[in-house]
Design a protein around this motif. Structure first.
Motif, PDB file in Angstrom:
ATOM      1  N   ASN A 299       1.007  -1.177   0.229  1.00  0.00           N
ATOM      2  CA  ASN A 299       0.440   0.145  -0.631  1.00  0.00           C
ATOM      3  C   ASN A 299       1.160   0.727   0.216  1.00  0.00           C
ATOM      4  O   ASN A 299       1.795   1.444   0.564  1.00  0.00           O
ATOM      5  N   ASP A 301       0.224   4.464   0.173  1.00  0.00           N
ATOM      6  CA  ASP A 301      -0.759   5.336   0.703  1.00  0.00           C
ATOM      7  C   ASP A 301      -0.157   5.538   2.442  1.00  0.00           C
ATOM      8  O   ASP A 301      -0.238   6.002   3.025  1.00  0.00           O
ATOM      9  N   GLU A 364      -7.409   2.353   8.256  1.00  0.00           N
ATOM     10  CA  GLU A 364      -8.136   2.942   7.790  1.00  0.00           C
ATOM     11  C   GLU A 364      -9.103   4.126   8.022  1.00  0.00           C
ATOM     12  O   GLU A 364      -9.167   4.427   6.704  1.00  0.00           O
ATOM     13  N   ASP A 365      -9.332   4.352   9.060  1.00  0.00           N
ATOM     14  CA  ASP A 365     -10.654   5.410   9.082  1.00  0.00           C
ATOM     15  C   ASP A 365      -9.755   7.063   8.684  1.00  0.00           C
ATOM     16  O   ASP A 365      -9.033   7.947   7.811  1.00  0.00           O
ATOM     17  N   LEU A 367      -6.378   6.888   6.766  1.00  0.00           N
ATOM     18  CA  LEU A 367      -5.927   6.923   4.809  1.00  0.00           C
ATOM     19  C   LEU A 367      -7.418   7.896   4.449  1.00  0.00           C
ATOM     20  O   LEU A 367      -6.969   8.097   3.542  1.00  0.00           O
ATOM     21  N   SER A 368      -8.577   7.427   4.526  1.00  0.00           N
ATOM     22  CA  SER A 368      -9.872   7.661   3.645  1.00  0.00           C
ATOM     23  C   SER A 368      -9.890   9.390   4.059  1.00  0.00           C
ATOM     24  O   SER A 368     -11.313   9.132   3.675  1.00  0.00           O
ATOM     25  N   LYS A 370     -11.550  10.051   7.701  1.00  0.00           N
ATOM     26  CA  LYS A 370     -11.954  10.621   8.155  1.00  0.00           C
ATOM     27  C   LYS A 370     -11.431  10.101   9.808  1.00  0.00           C
ATOM     28  O   LYS A 370     -12.859  10.725  10.442  1.00  0.00           O
ATOM     29  N   ASN A 372      -8.455  12.781  10.888  1.00  0.00           N
ATOM     30  CA  ASN A 372      -7.909  13.759  10.375  1.00  0.00           C
ATOM     31  C   ASN A 372      -7.852  14.728  12.205  1.00  0.00           C
ATOM     32  O   ASN A 372      -8.245  14.961  13.123  1.00  0.00           O
TER      33      ASN A 372
END
Length: 399
Positions: A299, A301, A364-365, A367-368, A370, A372
């Motif tokens: 990945n 990112d 995952e939150d 990277l998305s 959600k 921040n």
């Protein structure tokens, strides 16, 4: 400001702890000025005189007493390093960014407060902690051969234990091989930040599953290397591969390259994990992070920065105040590198660490977007209540 504070405490440590029994005498400044004030008249002569030249590119001396002290401490770091390395044919100097802007432009000096090392035709920027011991270690690394040879099983085992480093190893016929020479040229371009190794031994190559003229790339904390495709390789091909894969999925903050690592952010943020490797909880948490990194190594990112607070005792209080976290136990959060705003995973059970699944969900939150640092707690909690009220306490803002 953080970099200035590091200089002050590091240099004071070096100055204070100077007396010891015979055999353990720490160097203390002997009062002799060795650092050259570099200008238009002497810079060419200085570069020719020494095999290696270290230059601090600095702002003009201020009339402010506090800034004057900071300048003096920076100079003292150079003086101590110059004193320790006096017999190594290494010069040290300082370039005033305003008085000698033309010299700076000719030498390619750009960032005020940085140290640039001139070796042969290369200019290497020192991006580590500005302390005398760290600088000396960095310069000594540059004196070593850019490629270290692995010739026997003992050296092979030592190589395999270097799991914190980005490193490459190639198998070649001999030192006269054109493919080995291309490998050497590449190594010089990345020295000392990326480690290069080579073997001419068939037995070592067999153990490492290397074929002739093949190069393996090792990412930190990964179980298996990646073989660079398309052997034999040109210098450009090796350079391109290293540049594309140099940012690890999990990397450790280290004194020798801490600012380079911190500046290599992902869209203005870092996922930061604090864990003391010698502490049982910290060790367990680190193993979970390694497993996550291995599962997500493809990945592009994802990059997690691991900081061991034990290795930065002078920064622990600073980090705790800035991020409002308790570093006596493992922590993971997302940090904005511009203003140091941060959001940290709330570990609801103080007696147990989060599972790998919980950490992966949180990552995952991040990277998305959600999770921040731009949204405040109320906004985030409102969104979470709509989705799943049971998760409302999993994230905490540092404000």
């Amino acid at each position: 400001m953080l970099s200035v504070w590091i200089v002050l405490v590091s240099c004071m440590d070096f100055l204070l702890f100077t007396s010891a029994e015979e055999g353990l005498e720490f160097p203390s400044f002997d009062g002799r000025d060795r650092v050259l004030n570099v200008n238009e008249r002497n810079y060419k002569k200085a570069l020719k005189k020494y095999d290696m030249m270290c230059l601090l590119y600095h702002e003009p001396l201020s009339s402010d007493k506090e800034l004057q002290q900071q300048f003096h401490m920076r100079k003292m770091v150079l003086e101590l390093a110059a004193q320790v390395l006096e017999d190594k044919d290494i010069g040290f100097g300082m370039v005033d960014s305003h008085k000698y802007a033309k010299v700076a432009k000719k030498l390619g000096l750009e960032e005020e407060g940085s140290i640039y090392v001139f070796k042969d035709e290369r200019v290497i920027e020192f991006d580590g902690e500005l302390s005398a011991d760290t600088l000396v270690e960095f310069v000594l690394d540059l004196l070593e051969d850019p490629v270290e040879l692995i010739s026997n099983p003992m050296e092979q085992r030592a190589f395999e234990r270097m799991d914190e480093d980005v490193r490459l190893i190639g198998y070649f016929k001999c030192e006269e091989s054109e493919h080995y020479k291309a490998f050497q040229v590449t190594a010089e371009k990345f020295q000392p930040y990326v480690k290069f190794f080579a073997t001419f031994d068939k037995g070592v190559a067999k153990q490492l599953t290397l074929k002739m003229n093949e190069i393996d790339f090792y990412e930190p904390f990964m179980d298996e290397p990646v073989t660079i495709p398309g052997k034999p390789y040109s210098v450009e091909e090796i350079v391109d591969f290293v540049n594309q894969h140099r940012r690890p999925t999990l990397r450790k903050l280290r004194a020798e390259d801490m600012f380079e690592t911190w500046e290599d952010d992902m869209d203005g943020i870092h996922i930061v994990a604090f864990a003391e490797e010698e502490d049982p909880d910290g060790y367990e948490f680190l193993q979970i992070l390694k497993d996550i990194a291995r599962d997500n190594t493809k990945n592009p990112d994802l990059s997690i920065m691991w900081i061991d607070p034990d290795e930065f005792p002078l920064l622990t209080t600073y980090w705790e105040k800035t991020f409002k976290v308790d570093l006596s136990r493992p922590q993971i959060g997302v940090v904005n590198v511009t203003d140091a705003d941060s959001v940290w995973l709330n570990m609801l059970n103080a007696e147990a660490l989060p599972s790998a699944e919980e950490l992966e969900d949180w990552i995952e939150d991040v990277l998305s977007g959600k999770v921040n640092t731009e949204d405040d707690d109320d906004d985030y909690d409102d969104d979470e209540n709509e989705d799943d009220s049971s998760d409302e306490d999993h994230y905490s803002d540092d404000d």
